[in-house]
Design an enzyme around this catalytic site. Structure first.
Site, PDB file in Angstrom:
ATOM      1  N   SER A   1       0.867  -1.176   0.000  1.00 47.02           N
ATOM      2  CA  SER A   1       0.000   0.000   0.000  1.00 47.02           C
ATOM      3  C   SER A   1       0.899   1.220   0.000  1.00 47.02           C
ATOM      4  O   SER A   1       2.076   1.133   0.386  1.00 47.02           O
ATOM      5  CB  SER A   1      -0.860   0.018   1.269  1.00 47.02           C
TER       6      SER A   1
ATOM      7  N   TYR B   1      -2.229  -1.256  11.007  1.00 54.96           N
ATOM      8  CA  TYR B   1      -2.273  -1.483   9.563  1.00 54.96           C
ATOM      9  C   TYR B   1      -0.978  -1.026   8.894  1.00 54.96           C
ATOM     10  O   TYR B   1      -0.359  -1.778   8.131  1.00 54.96           O
ATOM     11  CB  TYR B   1      -3.466  -0.737   8.957  1.00 54.96           C
TER      12      TYR B   1
END
Length: 277
Positions: A133, A146
């Site tokens: 990401s 995360y």
């Protein structure tokens, strides 16, 4: 040579589903893996082979790799896409939930790589694609667990790339920006459930609004942009080590590289809409 075989995890929706379709269109024999195969039926009708797999269950992963090997005798591409966003203030998130976030987003990916690499080495070729990401290069409030998993997967991918290069195996990182998927709404639910009351409530409300904006196609990119990047990586003679795609990814990664920590703190706080102290 036999038709090349690809395994895509988290294939029941979003990036995983789009990637499975892309690789199938490129001529791969594609196995789309998910915990619930009922959500894979549309893919199955289009020629993708559904595979029940839980990336937190070692027996499930062993069984899945065994099924692929028994049917095709090879694994050419592993796309580690399965993952979710566990959001909430670090003070609030239960430590067992933090461990689960790493089990799904990190340990599942590396364990599957461990299981696929012996066959790739025997073939003298293969590509491991880890979907990280832009969150593996930047940070946001209430996303500590995360971001921690994505930073970790970036580092592990770099180490793995060096280790397997002598065997003709490529390791590629894909860094999505804002993508129009279910991911944002799920993460928003997490942050509201975890930190929606108490000292972080105002931050949680702002972060949840930002995460839910992922359902707005005018703001975010379709999952196919990531599928296209995967397709380029696995068909290139010499793939890049990283592919950046999706809304906001390039400018935010560049900003993190160029700005001081304090300036980036300010940028992200304003972008998320955090209340000022």
């Amino acid at each position: 040579m036999s038709t090349r075989t690809a395994l895509v995890t988290g294939a029941s929706s979003g990036i995983g589903e789009a990637t499975a379709r892309k690789l199938h269109a490129l001529g791969f024999t594609v196995y789309g893996a998910a915990r619930r195969t009922g959500r894979l039926q549309d893919l199955a009708r289009d020629g993708v082979r559904p595979l029940a797999m839980d990336v937190t269950d070692d027996a499930s992963m062993l069984s899945g790799i065994g099924e692929i090997m028994a049917a095709t005798g090879r694994i050419d591409v592993l796309v580690n896409n399965a993952g979710y966003g566990s959001y909430g203030a670090l003070e609030d998130v239960d430590i067992d939930e933090g461990r689960r976030q790493f089990e799904v987003n990190v340990f599942g990916a590396i364990r599957l790589a461990q299981l696929a690499l012996p066959q790739m080495r025997a073939q003298g070729s293969g590509t491991v694609v880890n979907i990280t990401s832009m969150g593996g290069k930047i940070y946001t409030p209430l996303g500590g667990w995360y971001h921690g998993t994505k930073f970790a997967l970036e580092a592990l991918s770099d180490c793995l790339r060096l280790e397997v290069k002598p065997f003709g195996i490529d390791v590629v990182v894909i860094e999505p920006g804002g993508i129009e998927t279910e991911w944002g709404a799920i993460a928003a639910d997490f942050v509201e459930e975890t930190s929606g009351r108490g000292p972080y409530a105002a931050q949680a409300s702002a972060v949840a609004r930002t995460l839910r904006s992922g359902s707005n196609p005018k703001r975010n990119s379709p999952p196919t942009v990531i599928a296209d990047a995967v397709g380029k990586a696995v068909t290139a003679r010499n793939p890049k080590t990283r592919y950046v795609a999706g809304f906001g990814a390039r400018p935010l990664i560049a900003a993190r590289r160029l700005l001081t920590d304090r300036l980036f703190d300010t940028l992200i706080s304003r972008a998320v809409g955090l209340p000022r102290a």
